[in-house]
Write an enzyme that holds these catalytic residues in place. Structure first.
Site, mmCIF file in Angstrom:
data_model
loop_
_atom_site.group_PDB
_atom_site.id
_atom_site.type_symbol
_atom_site.label_atom_id
_atom_site.label_comp_id
_atom_site.label_asym_id
_atom_site.label_seq_id
_atom_site.Cartn_x
_atom_site.Cartn_y
_atom_site.Cartn_z
ATOM 1 N N GLY A 140 -80.677 48.668 8.196
ATOM 2 C CA GLY A 140 -79.646 49.400 9.233
ATOM 3 C C GLY A 140 -78.807 48.386 9.689
ATOM 4 O O GLY A 140 -78.905 47.433 9.902
ATOM 5 N N GLN A 200 -72.169 45.795 15.685
ATOM 6 C CA GLN A 200 -72.773 44.625 15.396
ATOM 7 C C GLN A 200 -71.807 43.692 14.467
ATOM 8 O O GLN A 200 -72.028 42.690 14.477
ATOM 9 C CB GLN A 200 -74.050 44.660 14.457
ATOM 10 C CG GLN A 200 -75.142 45.242 15.383
ATOM 11 C CD GLN A 200 -76.318 45.371 14.443
ATOM 12 O OE1 GLN A 200 -76.661 46.605 13.792
ATOM 13 N NE2 GLN A 200 -77.225 44.553 14.403
ATOM 14 N N CYS A 215 -83.923 42.780 14.389
ATOM 15 C CA CYS A 215 -82.387 43.040 14.348
ATOM 16 C C CYS A 215 -81.610 42.042 13.700
ATOM 17 O O CYS A 215 -81.883 40.905 14.047
ATOM 18 C CB CYS A 215 -82.050 43.295 15.899
ATOM 19 S SG CYS A 215 -80.447 43.904 15.868
ATOM 20 N N LEU A 216 -80.657 42.271 12.886
ATOM 21 C CA LEU A 216 -79.928 41.409 12.323
ATOM 22 C C LEU A 216 -78.977 40.680 13.307
ATOM 23 O O LEU A 216 -78.602 39.522 13.180
ATOM 24 C CB LEU A 216 -78.912 42.063 11.512
ATOM 25 C CG LEU A 216 -79.400 42.718 10.286
ATOM 26 C CD1 LEU A 216 -78.766 43.179 9.223
ATOM 27 C CD2 LEU A 216 -80.284 41.662 9.330
ATOM 28 N N HIS A 230 -82.740 52.921 16.837
ATOM 29 C CA HIS A 230 -82.391 51.457 16.962
ATOM 30 C C HIS A 230 -80.767 51.422 16.879
ATOM 31 O O HIS A 230 -80.131 50.746 17.546
ATOM 32 C CB HIS A 230 -82.983 50.704 15.834
ATOM 33 C CG HIS A 230 -82.908 49.296 15.933
ATOM 34 N ND1 HIS A 230 -83.735 48.297 16.215
ATOM 35 C CD2 HIS A 230 -81.654 48.513 15.563
ATOM 36 C CE1 HIS A 230 -82.937 46.887 16.136
ATOM 37 N NE2 HIS A 230 -81.723 47.140 15.855
ATOM 38 N N GLU A 231 -80.152 51.898 15.696
ATOM 39 C CA GLU A 231 -78.775 51.974 15.465
ATOM 40 C C GLU A 231 -78.103 52.627 16.386
ATOM 41 O O GLU A 231 -77.152 52.016 16.705
ATOM 42 C CB GLU A 231 -78.611 52.162 14.199
ATOM 43 C CG GLU A 231 -79.351 51.458 12.971
ATOM 44 C CD GLU A 231 -79.393 49.914 12.724
ATOM 45 O OE1 GLU A 231 -78.236 49.426 13.490
ATOM 46 O OE2 GLU A 231 -80.226 49.380 12.444
ATOM 47 N N HIS A 255 -77.342 50.513 19.159
ATOM 48 C CA HIS A 255 -76.270 49.624 19.374
ATOM 49 C C HIS A 255 -74.881 50.067 19.815
ATOM 50 O O HIS A 255 -74.174 49.403 20.377
ATOM 51 C CB HIS A 255 -76.214 49.162 17.841
ATOM 52 C CG HIS A 255 -77.191 47.857 17.378
ATOM 53 N ND1 HIS A 255 -77.249 46.865 18.068
ATOM 54 C CD2 HIS A 255 -78.210 48.032 16.545
ATOM 55 C CE1 HIS A 255 -78.189 46.039 17.552
ATOM 56 N NE2 HIS A 255 -78.708 46.638 16.641
HETATM 57 NI NI NI Z 1 -80.185 45.924 15.480
#
Ligand code: NI
Length: 204
Positions: A85, A90, A130-131, A172-173, A176
């Site tokens: 995701g 991000q 998380c990235l 989660h996304e 963001h």
């Molecule tokens: Ni994330």
């Protein structure tokens, strides 16, 4: 978002090499086609504690060509990371756009433009990564069942009911887009430890 540690390991050992080779082939193909722009479409992912990750995203008015192109870049960046995701926030684009693919084969991309979540009930705790917080995985409690309303990549409205990993990933996304990260659910002590480790790693 990363897959949980267990699946990620499995992914690393069983598929990663193949997909790296595949990706290298794709890149070569693109180079052969002299389409350098495709190579430049991998977007830079901001890392915690970058303050730009705290920006609240704005709604997309309509799906223009530039929005469509951005969605493709976002997907490509998510797959290359590799992640399951990624939110526009991000990559420092503050529009309400997220992409997700929780399928085993990584071939079922989901695009949510202007997503809104309705909680249907239940709670679940799972390990999240998380990235933007690379290398850290922690338990986070989220709603178990949700319903999400959004536009797809063509701007057509749809509604989707989700539970399990997909529900976690959507929540989660969407966080963001509000400038919120999964580390915000942890204790201050844990969050500070993660921040210090990331900053230390960046200096070395
Ligand atoms: Ni994330």
């Amino acid at each position: 978002m990363y897959q949980d540690k267990g699946s990620l390991k499995l992914y690393k050992f069983s598929i990663a090499q193949k997909s790296i080779i595949l990706r290298a082939c794709e890149l070569n193909l693109k180079l052969d086609n002299k389409n350098e722009f495709d190579l430049m479409s991998l977007l830079t992912i901001l890392e915690y504690p970058d303050s730009r990750l705290r920006t609240v995203a704005r709604n997309v008015d309509r799906v223009t060509t530039s929005v469509s192109n951005f969605v493709e870049d976002l997907l490509e960046t998510m797959y290359a990371a590799p992640g399951i995701g990624l939110a526009a926030t991000q990559v420092n684009v503050h529009k309400r756009i997220i992409v997700i693919d929780v399928s085993a084969e990584h071939n079922e991309p989901l695009v949510f433009i202007n997503p809104t979540i309705e909680v249907l009930g239940g709670m679940q705790t799972s390990e999240e990564g998380c990235l933007s917080v690379p290398g850290f995985f922690e338990q986070v409690e989220r709603s178990e069942k949700i319903s999400v309303k959004a536009w797809d990549k063509t701007g057509t409205p749809f509604e989707l009911k989700a539970e399990g990993l997909l529900a976690v990933c959507i929540q989660h996304e969407c966080d963001h887009l509000e400038g919120k990260l999964f580390v915000d659910y942890l204790s201050g002590l844990k969050r500070n430890r993660i921040r210090h480790r990331i900053q230390k790693r960046r200096r070395t």
